[in-house]
Design an enzyme around this catalytic site. Structure first.
Site, PDB file in Angstrom:
ATOM      1  N   HIS A 272       0.862  -1.187   0.000  1.00  0.00           N
ATOM      2  CA  HIS A 272       0.000   0.000   0.000  1.00  0.00           C
ATOM      3  C   HIS A 272       0.899   1.237   0.000  1.00  0.00           C
ATOM      4  CE1 HIS A 272      -4.181   1.565   1.212  1.00  0.00           C
ATOM      5  NE2 HIS A 272      -3.465   2.609   0.789  1.00  0.00           N
ATOM      6  N   ALA A 273       0.900   1.948  -1.112  1.00  0.00           N
ATOM      7  CA  ALA A 273       1.766   3.117  -1.277  1.00  0.00           C
ATOM      8  C   ALA A 273       1.507   4.157  -0.191  1.00  0.00           C
ATOM      9  CB  ALA A 273       1.522   3.742  -2.648  1.00  0.00           C
ATOM     10  N   HIS A 274       2.562   4.843   0.205  1.00  0.00           N
ATOM     11  CA  HIS A 274       2.446   5.939   1.171  1.00  0.00           C
ATOM     12  C   HIS A 274       3.671   6.837   1.050  1.00  0.00           C
ATOM     13  CE1 HIS A 274       4.275   2.460   3.172  1.00  0.00           C
ATOM     14  NE2 HIS A 274       4.976   3.313   3.911  1.00  0.00           N
ATOM     15  N   GLN A 275       3.425   8.127   1.049  1.00  0.00           N
ATOM     16  CA  GLN A 275       4.467   9.148   0.944  1.00  0.00           C
ATOM     17  C   GLN A 275       4.802   9.646   2.347  1.00  0.00           C
ATOM     18  OE1 GLN A 275       6.561  10.659  -1.101  1.00  0.00           O
ATOM     19  NE2 GLN A 275       5.892  12.689  -1.663  1.00  0.00           N
TER      20      GLN A 275
END
Length: 177
Positions: A130-133
């Site tokens: 799950h992408a996260h910046q």
């Protein structure tokens, strides 16, 4: 010897054992309640540490912060990286990253920021599916011997206090900025 002063101060950080032991780390890459970034928006903002909700992405405090105010911008959709995001998700991720910097400057007056996304487990992503910046506020002198010698990081503020301060700051205007 136990009880004999040795000249060292002790910084007890038992909460770090949860991270070291992998607590809350997904058992697999599937979306749903096992993914902390899928589960967070299903709860209330205070408990989930959500600071702001956008249309396609939301802003949440990192549960294991490098510094006070360490934020993550996450798409609601369970996607692994920037390439898999839709154009609206990518655009809002950048807009919310900018807004996070603006609000962190207003609330906490950092001297700079580290921004980044670790795409894939080998790149250092703790939750690779799950992408996260990351938006990490930095201050002159915020790094010391602890991370290098003691493999520990002192974070001098409770997450609930940080969330409250940033949610109030974010809510003090009409939009994400």
């Amino acid at each position: 010897m136990a009880g004999v002063p040795d000249g060292y101060d002790r910084l007890w950080t038992p909460h770090r054992m949860a991270y070291i032991g992998g607590e809350s780390k997904p058992a697999d890459d599937r979306p749903g309640p096992g993914c902390p970034f899928c589960a967070a928006p299903e709860g209330d903002d205070e408990t989930a540490l959500i600071v702001y909700r956008g249309q396609t992405c939301y802003v949440v405090l990192n549960l294991y912060p490098y510094n006070p105010g360490h934020l993550l911008v996450c798409p609601y959709r369970h996607v692994p990286d920037l390439v898999a995001m839709s154009p609206p998700e990518r655009a809002e991720l950048i807009e919310l990253t900018e807004a996070a910097m603006v609000h962190l400057r207003a609330a906490k007056a950092p001297d700079g920021f580290n921004l980044g996304m670790n795409a894939g487990e080998v790149a250092g992503a703790g939750v690779a599916a799950h992408a996260h910046q990351h938006i990490v506020p930095r201050w002159r002198g915020d790094a010391n011997f602890l991370p290098i010698v003691g493999r520990a990081k002192a974070v001098p503020e409770l997450l609930a206090d940080t969330r409250r301060e940033l949610a109030q700051q974010w809510g003090s205007d009409s939009g994400p900025r």
